[in-house]
Design a protein around this motif. Sequence first.
Motif, PDB file in Angstrom:
ATOM      1  N   GLN A  44      -9.724   2.615  -4.451  1.00 54.17           N
ATOM      2  CA  GLN A  44      -9.201   2.170  -2.931  1.00 54.17           C
ATOM      3  C   GLN A  44      -7.857   1.852  -3.044  1.00 54.17           C
ATOM      4  O   GLN A  44      -7.384   2.044  -1.688  1.00 54.17           O
ATOM      5  CB  GLN A  44     -10.313   1.208  -2.475  1.00 54.17           C
ATOM      6  N   ASN A  45      -7.368   0.741  -3.683  1.00 58.22           N
ATOM      7  CA  ASN A  45      -6.131   0.252  -3.459  1.00 58.22           C
ATOM      8  C   ASN A  45      -4.903   1.310  -3.830  1.00 58.22           C
ATOM      9  O   ASN A  45      -3.805   0.940  -3.534  1.00 58.22           O
ATOM     10  CB  ASN A  45      -5.933  -0.983  -4.343  1.00 58.22           C
TER      11      ASN A  45
ATOM     12  N   GLY B 103       0.898  -1.276  -0.202  1.00 57.62           N
ATOM     13  CA  GLY B 103       0.000  -0.014   0.014  1.00 57.62           C
ATOM     14  C   GLY B 103       0.672   1.419  -0.163  1.00 57.62           C
ATOM     15  O   GLY B 103       1.727   1.531   0.836  1.00 57.62           O
TER      16      GLY B 103
ATOM     17  N   ASP C 100      -4.548   4.144  -2.240  1.00 59.44           N
ATOM     18  CA  ASP C 100      -5.124   5.086  -1.032  1.00 59.44           C
ATOM     19  C   ASP C 100      -4.013   6.252  -0.881  1.00 59.44           C
ATOM     20  O   ASP C 100      -2.982   6.217  -1.072  1.00 59.44           O
ATOM     21  CB  ASP C 100      -4.902   4.243   0.165  1.00 59.44           C
TER      22      ASP C 100
ATOM     23  N   GLY D  19      -9.658  -4.256  -2.202  1.00 53.10           N
ATOM     24  CA  GLY D  19      -9.979  -2.725  -2.700  1.00 53.10           C
ATOM     25  C   GLY D  19     -10.569  -3.130  -4.110  1.00 53.10           C
ATOM     26  O   GLY D  19     -10.721  -2.254  -4.658  1.00 53.10           O
TER      27      GLY D  19
ATOM     28  N   GLY E  22      -7.462   2.277   8.968  1.00 55.10           N
ATOM     29  CA  GLY E  22      -7.917   2.498   7.711  1.00 55.10           C
ATOM     30  C   GLY E  22      -8.638   3.708   7.290  1.00 55.10           C
ATOM     31  O   GLY E  22      -8.958   4.479   8.358  1.00 55.10           O
ATOM     32  N   ALA E  23      -8.977   3.722   5.918  1.00 64.14           N
ATOM     33  CA  ALA E  23      -9.794   5.082   5.850  1.00 64.14           C
ATOM     34  C   ALA E  23     -11.053   5.265   6.649  1.00 64.14           C
ATOM     35  O   ALA E  23     -11.550   6.557   6.863  1.00 64.14           O
ATOM     36  CB  ALA E  23     -10.216   5.132   4.374  1.00 64.14           C
TER      37      ALA E  23
ATOM     38  N   THR F  34       0.817   4.174   0.978  1.00 58.88           N
ATOM     39  CA  THR F  34       0.560   5.051   2.072  1.00 58.88           C
ATOM     40  C   THR F  34       1.320   4.346   3.314  1.00 58.88           C
ATOM     41  O   THR F  34       1.464   4.868   4.382  1.00 58.88           O
ATOM     42  CB  THR F  34      -0.759   5.605   2.680  1.00 58.88           C
TER      43      THR F  34
ATOM     44  N   TYR G 108     -13.608   7.516  -2.339  1.00 58.36           N
ATOM     45  CA  TYR G 108     -13.364   6.206  -2.341  1.00 58.36           C
ATOM     46  C   TYR G 108     -14.684   5.331  -2.278  1.00 58.36           C
ATOM     47  O   TYR G 108     -14.694   4.185  -3.074  1.00 58.36           O
ATOM     48  CB  TYR G 108     -12.757   5.562  -1.330  1.00 58.36           C
TER      49      TYR G 108
ATOM     50  N   GLY H  15     -11.415  -2.097   0.557  1.00 61.41           N
ATOM     51  CA  GLY H  15     -10.039  -1.564   0.535  1.00 61.41           C
ATOM     52  C   GLY H  15      -9.255  -1.778   2.098  1.00 61.41           C
ATOM     53  O   GLY H  15     -10.002  -1.305   3.135  1.00 61.41           O
TER      54      GLY H  15
END
Length: 513
Positions: A467-468, A141, A470, A209, A503-504, A143, A480, A257
Amino acid sequence: MLPMSVLLRDMHKESKLLPPHLVAEYLCQLLTRIDVKTFGATQWNVLRSAVKEPQRPLNANSNILATVDKTFLQYLQDKIDGDVWVTGSKEYTLRRRVFNQAISHFPIGIVVPQSEADIVKIIDYANRQNLQISIKGAGHGVTGAAVINGGIVIDMSTFQNIELCADGQSVKVGAGIRNRDLDRFLSHHNKVVPLGTCPDVGVVGATLGGGIGFLSRKYGLSCDNVLAFNLITADGQQRVVNAGEHTDLFWALRGSGGAQFGVITHITFSLHPAPDSIEGGIIEWPIHKANGILTHYSETVLQGPRTQFLYAYIARSTAKQAKISIMGFSEDPDTSLHDITSWETDADISITHKQYIECQSNNYEQGHALYWRNGIIEGALTQDFITTVLQCFQSCPDNAGGIMLDPLCGAIQDVGAHETAFIHRNASFVCSITGVTPPDQVNIEVTEWVNQTYERLSPFFNGHAYQNYDMGNDFPLIGYYGQHTQRLIAIKQKFDPELRFVGALQRHLQKTA
């Protein structure tokens, strides 16, 4: 929460002597991490909401650290069959690394479970100590969300099992498996699961995601081929999640995701026959041919056969050496990739007949710091978009950035917009802008180019992002999840009310709390 508050509280509960140097270190953390703005809002009992900035790592050479290490091991290592790694150990240093070398996070512990029972105990420990959890599969990922600052990382690398199910039409895959592992296994059975094209990416992470790859236009996303998830939620319950059980989670896990609802130990996928005849390779032209190439590319993605999958990209290079490239895959003899070479003259062609697994063995550069932004395009690539892309690339520092288009359409659009959490069913392309620098250098010019290019291209995007890919704390949740945002928030609150898994969704709910 400050990690040392957990250690001191546990020692107090067990009537253990609190060493003065530990108390002093705790006070030092407290005083350096609470400012005037947060002082009045801080929950001083457990400091639960005090810190929004990344945790400062402890000094790996200090005497205090040795005590912290010993204490952490004492409270968790003895409970599980797996391993607990903390700051100062070689394994901790290795396991906290992620693919994006711009990211350097410091969890208080990295735990490598050996079983589902271990995971239940780790979650129980995190619940009692009020620590957040991130899940690391392959750590790709952008981030670095797989490795959390100041919390617990559950490293799933030991879950390496792949099992062909009795029906021969499905496969059960462990959470430590990467794309290359599953592709190799299935090649012996002449079967495939639609996966991404980077061999080192974790299967579970990509699937959550969406999962876009060479076979997506024919068989859909990776998440569209999931039959079941084995999931351990924040309450420690082991759940089989499928179309008949925990259907709300089954909907959410296909497109949300990240490991946001718990720890996935296995995924069961439906299988498809491996392609018989494949052409694969790369076609390149000088950058001044890009206008015509991208116009042809857009038409082919929107109208071409599902048996063909084409990436378009401008790779990082010097201005004089810049190319417009198409990386292609075709299993239909009537639509040869060689037809693409006629789009423009002066093509540099590298196309061969291959086995499917060879197409899945692309080499991706590693060891770089990455700065990544992306947007979603609906419909055709317009002339204005193409012109703007080329203008943006002209301003890119040499050898420091690139722009890429992932194609969608085909079978991806066969799934209804509300059948899964993945919202990009009516989209045509994912456009990514990537800056690349050495890991030990912060290059403001490169990051500014990425951000400025994203801003210039944003009018052509639909306001959403994949989503993947991020984009971190600043990107709005609705970007997203669109129309699915509130439903996902409700499911998160139902199964993870304490926001244990990062996560988000957790970031959004923590901000609005």
